[in-house]
Design a protein around this motif. Structure first.
Motif, PDB file in Angstrom:
ATOM      1  N   ARG A  84      -0.299  -4.987 -11.654  1.00  9.62           N
ATOM      2  CA  ARG A  84      -0.457  -5.882 -10.518  1.00  9.62           C
ATOM      3  C   ARG A  84       0.655  -5.659  -9.501  1.00  9.62           C
ATOM      4  NH1 ARG A  84       0.333 -12.108 -11.523  1.00  9.62           N
ATOM      5  NH2 ARG A  84       2.473 -11.385 -11.174  1.00  9.62           N
ATOM      6  N   GLY A  85       1.870  -5.518 -10.022  1.00 12.79           N
ATOM      7  CA  GLY A  85       3.006  -5.311  -9.128  1.00 12.79           C
ATOM      8  C   GLY A  85       2.848  -4.027  -8.324  1.00 12.79           C
ATOM      9  N   ALA A  86       2.389  -2.963  -9.009  1.00 11.45           N
ATOM     10  CA  ALA A  86       2.228  -1.676  -8.328  1.00 11.45           C
ATOM     11  C   ALA A  86       1.144  -1.766  -7.255  1.00 11.45           C
ATOM     12  CB  ALA A  86       1.873  -0.600  -9.354  1.00 11.45           C
ATOM     13  N   VAL A  87       0.054  -2.464  -7.586  1.00  8.24           N
ATOM     14  CA  VAL A  87      -1.054  -2.584  -6.624  1.00  8.24           C
ATOM     15  C   VAL A  87      -0.615  -3.388  -5.411  1.00  8.24           C
ATOM     16  CG1 VAL A  87      -3.305  -3.661  -6.274  1.00  8.24           C
ATOM     17  CG2 VAL A  87      -2.871  -2.324  -8.341  1.00  8.24           C
ATOM     18  N   ARG A  88       0.066  -4.471  -5.688  1.00 10.27           N
ATOM     19  CA  ARG A  88       0.456  -5.351  -4.577  1.00 10.27           C
ATOM     20  C   ARG A  88       1.516  -4.719  -3.684  1.00 10.27           C
ATOM     21  NH1 ARG A  88       0.447 -11.534  -6.925  1.00 10.27           N
ATOM     22  NH2 ARG A  88      -1.810 -11.622  -7.260  1.00 10.27           N
ATOM     23  N   ALA A  95      -3.700  -3.638   0.524  1.00  8.27           N
ATOM     24  CA  ALA A  95      -3.620  -5.060   0.876  1.00  8.27           C
ATOM     25  C   ALA A  95      -4.587  -5.430   1.992  1.00  8.27           C
ATOM     26  CB  ALA A  95      -2.197  -5.419   1.281  1.00  8.27           C
ATOM     27  N   ASP A  96      -5.064  -4.427   2.747  1.00  6.37           N
ATOM     28  CA  ASP A  96      -5.882  -4.714   3.925  1.00  6.37           C
ATOM     29  C   ASP A  96      -6.742  -3.476   4.165  1.00  6.37           C
ATOM     30  OD1 ASP A  96      -6.960  -5.301   6.364  1.00  6.37           O
ATOM     31  OD2 ASP A  96      -5.053  -5.352   7.459  1.00  6.37           O
ATOM     32  N   LEU A  97      -7.961  -3.490   3.634  1.00  5.87           N
ATOM     33  CA  LEU A  97      -8.751  -2.259   3.747  1.00  5.87           C
ATOM     34  C   LEU A  97     -10.229  -2.539   3.977  1.00  5.87           C
ATOM     35  CD1 LEU A  97      -9.027  -0.583   0.219  1.00  5.87           C
ATOM     36  CD2 LEU A  97      -8.504  -2.966   0.612  1.00  5.87           C
ATOM     37  N   TRP A  98     -10.872  -1.580   4.606  1.00 12.10           N
ATOM     38  CA  TRP A  98     -12.310  -1.590   4.837  1.00 12.10           C
ATOM     39  C   TRP A  98     -12.923  -0.597   3.864  1.00 12.10           C
ATOM     40  CZ3 TRP A  98     -14.401  -4.795   8.572  1.00 12.10           C
ATOM     41  CH2 TRP A  98     -13.499  -5.339   9.499  1.00 12.10           C
ATOM     42  N   ILE A 143      -7.227  -5.229  -2.533  1.00 13.45           N
ATOM     43  CA  ILE A 143      -7.377  -4.898  -3.947  1.00 13.45           C
ATOM     44  C   ILE A 143      -6.340  -5.693  -4.736  1.00 13.45           C
ATOM     45  CG2 ILE A 143      -7.172  -3.077  -5.684  1.00 13.45           C
ATOM     46  CD1 ILE A 143      -9.514  -2.544  -3.958  1.00 13.45           C
ATOM     47  N   ASP A 144      -6.801  -6.250  -5.831  1.00 12.17           N
ATOM     48  CA  ASP A 144      -5.850  -6.938  -6.696  1.00 12.17           C
ATOM     49  C   ASP A 144      -6.365  -6.836  -8.125  1.00 12.17           C
ATOM     50  OD1 ASP A 144      -3.589  -8.278  -7.464  1.00 12.17           O
ATOM     51  OD2 ASP A 144      -3.961 -10.068  -6.240  1.00 12.17           O
TER      52      ASP A 144
END
Lengths: 97, 494
Positions: free
Chosen positions: B56-60, B66-69, B124-125
């Motif tokens: 989770r830490g790596a993804v965040r 964090a902001d994607l289409w 993504i989370d």
């Protein structure tokens, strides 16, 4: 007596007033009459004028018909309006405007 | 120092190998301590939660996630009882789990359906309870329009930053515009709907169509040209001494359609022309849910073209009610004036009874009688006018609003009663005057004055002075002689 003559009911000036002008003057007349202070004949003249103004407003509201026009640019660049029926409005022909 | 090889699945990858293995394996596996204790074979064994937290830490930490289409095809959609939608976005080979929470989903005009190609926006989370990486969706557009949506958002942000959409820029609309300019397509329902609404609500106005192309490649240029044409027409009217013919407000309108159909109203040139337009402008494009940049730029945004027409004019039935209310105030004021005039006449009669100058009464009677005649006539005429007016308006308004008309009629009947009341008062006042004049003729005091006698009254209360005691030194007097009054006062040296 003079004022009585002036404030005849078929005042052509009132018959020519637009709705906005007639309404504004009716409002002024009512306010003036309600404020009081004028002699009886002045008050009656105001009343008569108010009645004529009210009639003018009501006539305009009752008789009015929407005027529908279309803006057209002439070849020389002049812009004119011409009366149309809503269903007859057309794409403006290409022009030099 | 012997070391067993750890099994493949236990190959360490999360941390450096410890220098010293620890013997007590049971302790290590049973432990939930962090950082992980070293287990047998010198391997650090992690708890599941530690792993998910690390992922989770790596993804965040990755701003790209964090902001994607994301574009893809929607797989099977499940909606939970709480209203959240769960589905996968797929391409030919892979898929991505998605969650679309209830609040975001209900705000959207677009519904997620299996098989649709869409562009979803979100972040993504990791959903830790299932160890699942998911796209948390906040909005979805049909694919293909994704590009338009992005351009819309980019242009909106840029123009908003310039201040073009500021509330402070918005101008108030005129109260009762005499001329209304309408920019729209001459064919189709929108123009006719606008004429219909204006004709019903406020037929005192003039509506001027400026035909424009509202869809397709040439639409932006056509819309801009139409707005400029209105400005030139307004300037021209003012310059030729007929400013009252200049339009007072502009309606920019188009019927509903897809985002692509409405695209001309998101064109930068059109938005700038709306902002620069010299008249207050109401934008009514599409349906309630459709929002264009022209809407943001307009002084007023109407949800539909018909609503735009409603907004720019008042309602004539309300105006009529307002005029009638003014008429009632007029009547009430005039009636009270006639009543108080009648009281004054009676008071004057009492004063003159004591005094008796006949000619005064005759002229006063003439004056008041004429005025009261005139008041009666005015009131009678008014009844006729009112009846005609109600007859004229009647048939048309009956269709529109029978309840209102019935109310107006009952007001008319109330006028009748007020007028009758005033009429009776006038008649009573005149009868009083007649009898007063008749009495005075018999007494004929004017003749006495003509012979050179005078009547002396106290100025303060008009009482006739019969005894010097009634007029002590300094009293102000009024001396009536045959042809008028002389102001006087009693010598203060008495």
């Amino acid at each position: 007596m003079m004022r009585m003559m002036v404030a005849a009911k078929t005042d052509p000036a009132i018959d020519a007033l637009s709705f906005d002008d007639a309404l504004a003057e009716l409002q002024r007349t009512v306010a003036e009459l309600e404020a009081g202070g004028q002699p009886l004949e002045g008050a009656i003249a105001l009343y008569e004028r108010g009645v004529a103004l009210q009639a003018r407003c009501e006539k305009l509201l009752g008789d009015a018909e929407l005027r529908v026009q279309q803006l057209v640019a002439r070849a020389g660049g002049a812009i004119e309006t011409r009366d149309v029926r809503p269903e007859d409005a057309a794409d403006e022909p290409a022009s030099g405007g | 120092m012997t070391r067993e090889e750890p099994p493949d699945w236990a190959l360490p990858s999360w941390d450096a190998l410890p220098a010293e293995p620890r013997g007590d394996r049971a302790t290590a596996t049973g432990s939930t301590r962090t950082p992980a204790a070293l287990g047998a074979y010198g391997i650090r064994i992690l708890g599941v939660s530690e792993v998910t937290r690390t992922i989770r830490g790596a993804v965040r930490a990755d701003p790209r996630l964090a902001d994607l289409w994301v574009e893809g095809e929607i797989g099977r959609v499940t909606v939970s009882s709480a209203g959240h939608a769960y589905f996968a976005l797929k391409d030919e080979r892979n898929q991505l789990q998605c969650v679309w929470f209830r609040d975001d989903r209900l705000r959207s005009a677009f519904e997620a359906q299996a098989g649709l190609r869409v562009v979803a926006h979100g972040r993504i989370d990791l959903f830790e309870p299932q160890g699942a990486l998911q796209l948390y969706v906040d909005s979805i557009q049909p694919a293909g329009l994704g590009d338009l949506t992005l351009r819309f958002e980019a242009l909106k942000a840029r123009l908003a930053a310039e201040g073009l959409f500021d509330a402070a820029r918005k101008r108030p609309l005129p109260l009762r515009p005499a001329t209304i300019a309408v920019v729209t397509s001459p064919t189709g329902a929108v123009w006719k709907d606008i004429c219909h609404v204006l004709g019903r609500r406020w037929p005192l106005s003039r509506v001027v169509l400026v035909a424009a192309q509202v869809q397709g490649e040439g639409a932006p240029a056509s819309l801009v040209a139409a707005l400029r044409k209105i400005e030139r027409y307004a300037t021209d009217r003012a310059a030729t001494g007929r400013p009252e013919e200049a339009p007072a407000v502009t309606i920019l309108a188009r019927g509903g359609g897809s985002l692509e159909d409405l695209w001309a109203f998101n064109d930068e040139a059109v938005v700038r022309a709306v902002v620069a337009h010299t008249l207050p402008l109401v934008c009514g494009v599409g349906h309630e849910a459709d929002v264009t940049l022209a809407d943001f730029a307009a002084d007023v945004r109407a949800p539909t073209p018909s609503a735009a027409a409603e907004i720019v004019v008042p309602d004539r039935l309300e105006a009529l009610a307002g005029v009638r209310a003014l008429g009632r105030r007029l009547d009430a004021s005039a009636s009270s004036r006639v009543r108080s005039a009648s009281r004054e006449v009676a008071a004057e009669r009492r004063a003159l009874d004591r005094l008796g100058p006949g000619a005064q009464v005759v002229s006063a009677r003439e004056r008041v009688g004429l005025l009261l005649d005139r008041a009666t006539r005015a009131i009678n005429d008014r009844l006729v006018v009112e009846r005609q007016a109600s007859g004229r308006l009647g048939p048309r308004l009956d269709v529109i609003l029978p309840g209102r008309l019935a109310r107006d009629r009952s007001q008319l009947e109330r006028f009748d009663r007020v007028d009758a009341l005033v009429g009776r008062q006038v008649a009573r006042a005149r009868a009083t005057l007649d009898s007063a004049a008749a009495a005075l003729h018999v007494l004929g005091p004017q003749a006495t004055l003509e012979r050179g006698y005078a009547i002396v009254r106290r100025a303060a209360d008009d009482r006739i002075v019969r005894d010097p005691a009634e007029a002590p030194p300094g009293t102000r007097l009024s001396v009536r002689v045959a042809h008028g009054d002389i102001p006087a006062s009693v010598d203060p040296r008495g």
